[in-house]
Design a protein around this motif. Structure first.
Motif, PDB file in Angstrom:
ATOM      1  N   ILE A 291      -3.938   9.671   5.074  1.00  9.98           N
ATOM      2  CA  ILE A 291      -2.981  10.331   5.653  1.00  9.98           C
ATOM      3  C   ILE A 291      -3.445  11.683   6.092  1.00  9.98           C
ATOM      4  O   ILE A 291      -3.047  12.275   7.436  1.00  9.98           O
ATOM      5  CB  ILE A 291      -1.629  10.156   4.856  1.00  9.98           C
ATOM      6  N   GLY A 292      -4.154  12.093   5.153  1.00 13.63           N
ATOM      7  CA  GLY A 292      -4.671  13.604   5.610  1.00 13.63           C
ATOM      8  C   GLY A 292      -5.534  13.806   6.915  1.00 13.63           C
ATOM      9  O   GLY A 292      -5.296  14.509   7.708  1.00 13.63           O
TER      10      GLY A 292
ATOM     11  N   SER B 130       1.320   3.299  12.497  1.00 18.68           N
ATOM     12  CA  SER B 130       1.919   2.267  11.844  1.00 18.68           C
ATOM     13  C   SER B 130       2.889   2.555  10.752  1.00 18.68           C
ATOM     14  O   SER B 130       2.596   3.434  10.200  1.00 18.68           O
ATOM     15  CB  SER B 130       1.074   1.139  11.939  1.00 18.68           C
ATOM     16  N   ALA B 131       3.859   1.581  10.624  1.00 15.60           N
ATOM     17  CA  ALA B 131       4.941   2.085   9.399  1.00 15.60           C
ATOM     18  C   ALA B 131       4.236   1.196   8.090  1.00 15.60           C
ATOM     19  O   ALA B 131       5.003   0.515   7.394  1.00 15.60           O
ATOM     20  CB  ALA B 131       5.962   1.031   9.908  1.00 15.60           C
ATOM     21  N   THR B 132       2.902   1.720   7.827  1.00 12.26           N
ATOM     22  CA  THR B 132       2.252   1.262   6.644  1.00 12.26           C
ATOM     23  C   THR B 132       2.052   2.424   5.838  1.00 12.26           C
ATOM     24  O   THR B 132       2.148   3.671   6.343  1.00 12.26           O
ATOM     25  CB  THR B 132       0.900   0.773   7.117  1.00 12.26           C
ATOM     26  N   ILE B 133       1.527   2.094   4.638  1.00 13.39           N
ATOM     27  CA  ILE B 133       1.414   3.294   3.419  1.00 13.39           C
ATOM     28  C   ILE B 133       0.112   3.339   3.473  1.00 13.39           C
ATOM     29  O   ILE B 133      -0.799   2.644   3.152  1.00 13.39           O
ATOM     30  CB  ILE B 133       2.059   2.722   2.371  1.00 13.39           C
ATOM     31  N   SER B 134      -0.284   4.592   4.141  1.00 16.44           N
ATOM     32  CA  SER B 134      -1.835   5.070   3.928  1.00 16.44           C
ATOM     33  C   SER B 134      -2.007   5.745   2.506  1.00 16.44           C
ATOM     34  O   SER B 134      -1.051   6.148   2.012  1.00 16.44           O
ATOM     35  CB  SER B 134      -1.974   5.990   5.092  1.00 16.44           C
TER      36      SER B 134
ATOM     37  N   GLN C  69      -0.066   8.727   1.138  1.00 17.16           N
ATOM     38  CA  GLN C  69       1.556   8.718   1.254  1.00 17.16           C
ATOM     39  C   GLN C  69       2.203   8.091   0.030  1.00 17.16           C
ATOM     40  O   GLN C  69       1.622   7.159  -0.615  1.00 17.16           O
ATOM     41  CB  GLN C  69       1.634   7.830   2.647  1.00 17.16           C
ATOM     42  N   ALA C  70       3.326   8.281  -0.314  1.00 23.78           N
ATOM     43  CA  ALA C  70       4.100   7.728  -1.246  1.00 23.78           C
ATOM     44  C   ALA C  70       4.703   6.544  -0.663  1.00 23.78           C
ATOM     45  O   ALA C  70       5.060   6.176   0.360  1.00 23.78           O
ATOM     46  CB  ALA C  70       5.432   8.579  -1.415  1.00 23.78           C
TER      47      ALA C  70
ATOM     48  N   HIS D 158      -3.168   0.807  -7.043  1.00 25.50           N
ATOM     49  CA  HIS D 158      -1.856   1.302  -7.808  1.00 25.50           C
ATOM     50  C   HIS D 158      -0.929   1.717  -6.914  1.00 25.50           C
ATOM     51  O   HIS D 158      -1.294   2.591  -5.775  1.00 25.50           O
ATOM     52  CB  HIS D 158      -2.085   1.867  -9.034  1.00 25.50           C
ATOM     53  N   PRO D 159       0.343   1.495  -7.072  1.00 24.89           N
ATOM     54  CA  PRO D 159       1.098   0.823  -8.339  1.00 24.89           C
ATOM     55  C   PRO D 159       1.092  -0.578  -8.101  1.00 24.89           C
ATOM     56  O   PRO D 159       1.593  -1.087  -9.038  1.00 24.89           O
ATOM     57  CB  PRO D 159       2.366   1.580  -8.399  1.00 24.89           C
TER      58      PRO D 159
END
Length: 265
Positions: free
Chosen positions: A62-63, A173-177, A180-181, A210-211
């Motif tokens: 994300i950064g 995209s609506a994904t977790i990078s 990102q939390a 993880h998690p």
């Protein structure tokens, strides 16, 4: 709880099938390995995206994504060419649909963003996309969600880094990078599914992120059996009751057949 041998051994598929047949509430955790037969490469395997091109990981950080316009431009080109748009569910996805129809699937937590479980016929209410979805774009400023094809049409029309149509903010995209939390509601539901099952089946995941990987420990700590199906060793193999190294598209239908009493699919 009996520990599995450190590597694949004779009878692991049979042992895993027996454990599955005895279970009544099975929670499944899937990773990139279940989608490779659909033509979507994994990330960390020998032919993985990040193995072959380590710089590609920046697009999922994300950064770097926020700070570097070139990373964003490369990410949009990558989304446009993502093999997931042409991918079709495979035998592994179909087997989990059969497990659901048999009334044994308690929850389906996926680290995948491709939507193939739902396209195969899995009940969306049972699918927990812990790392988000590639099927939508999300504004990092106002949170607006837009169907991804609409944003990719703008990329095809010449916008290299299309801003949010509502506020002009950065979209992804609506994904977790990385960095990102996770969505708290999805994580809470995933942990609950792991804690309340009597068997957790981890399929095609390295169990290093993880998690999500910690769901194996959550399940085991609450008395569940643990079956791991992955081509490469994982950190949780010593905790498992059975470890299956056979190809997912072949072995997973066999495990489900042990539950349903007939061939999966």
């Amino acid at each position: 709880m009996a520990a599995a041998p450190p590597g694949p051994g004779p009878g692991d598929v049979e042992r895993a099938g027996a454990l599955m047949a005895a279970a009544r509430r099975i929670t499944v955790l899937t990773g990139a390995g279940i989608s490779t037969d659909s033509g979507i490469p994994d990330f960390r395997g020998p032919q993985g995206v990040w193995t072959k091109d380590p710089a590609a990981a920046a697009m999922s950080t994300i950064g770097a994504y926020i700070s570097d316009p070139e990373v964003r431009r490369r990410a949009w080109r990558s989304r446009l060419a993502h093999p997931g748009w042409d991918a079709r569910p495979n035998a592994g996805h179909a087997a989990l649909v059969e497990l659901e129809r048999a009334g044994r699937l308690h929850g389906l937590v996926t680290q995948n963003i491709d939507g193939l479980h739902q396209r195969a016929g899995s009940d969306p209410a049972l699918v927990l996309e812990i790392h988000g979805t590639m099927l939508e774009a999300e504004c990092l400023s106002c949170g607006l969600r837009t169907p991804m094809p609409e944003v990719l049409a703008r990329v095809e029309a010449g916008e290299e880094d299309p801003p949010c149509p509502e506020c002009g903010g950065i979209q992804k995209s609506a994904t977790i990078s990385f960095g990102q939390a996770l969505r708290e509601d999805v994580l809470d539901a995933s942990v609950a599914a792991a804690r309340s099952c009597d068997l957790l089946l981890a399929v095609g995941t390295s169990l290093t992120v993880h998690p999500a990987a910690g769901l194996c420990g959550e399940a085991a700590d609450h008395g569940a059996r643990l079956v791991i199906m992955n081509a490469e060793p994982t950190p949780y193999d010593p905790l498992a009751d059975a470890v299956v190294r056979d190809p997912i598209g072949e072995a997973l239908p066999l495990l489900v057949a042990a539950v349903t009493g007939g061939p999966a699919g």
